[in-house]
Design a protein around this motif. Structure first.
Motif: not given
Ligand SMILES: Cc1ncccc1N[C@H]1CCCS(=O)(=O)C1
Length: 105
Positions: A1-6, A52-67
């Motif tokens: 995730x870029x800072x903007x996406x985060x 928790x996953x977001x804070x742990x840097x688990x999501x590499x893309x916004x699509x994985x967050x949406x999933x």
């Protein structure tokens, strides 16, 4: 995730947490209260786990967050009747999310 996406996904997550119909999805479903849940739902997901996953840097893309967000609503439809309180909340929150996500991306 870029800072903007985060910043974007954090904003949407905060809005979901605040929504009046998010109460069924704030924390993992209590499988002691819903004894069949573990067998029926293969990939449990909830808003606190996503945070928790977001804070742990688990999501590499916004699509994985949406999933993961969509998994919350798909699980809800699998387990709950459409017209049940939880089922109705799931439909409302899904529509809110998809509209908001489309606005922001
Ligand atoms: C999302 C979901 N799917 C299936 C069963 C239950 C839930 N959510 C529960 C969350 C705690 C309050 S409740 O127990 O009324 C509803």
């Amino acid at each position: 995730l870029t800072n903007k996406e985060l910043a974007l996904v954090m904003t949407v997550l905060d809005e979901l947490d605040k929504h009046e119909d998010s109460w069924p999805f704030l924390f993992p479903v209590n499988t002691k209260h819903f004894s069949t849940y573990k067998r029926i739902i293969k990939n449990p997901m909830d808003l606190s786990t996503i945070r928790s996953k977001l804070e742990g840097g688990i999501y590499k893309t916004k699509e994985s967050f949406v999933d993961d967000v969509r998994t919350i609503f798909d699980n809800c439809e699998t387990f709950n009747e459409d017209q049940s309180p939880v089922g109705k909340a799931g439909h409302i929150l899904r529509l809110y999310f998809e509209r908001r996500w489309a606005e922001l991306t």
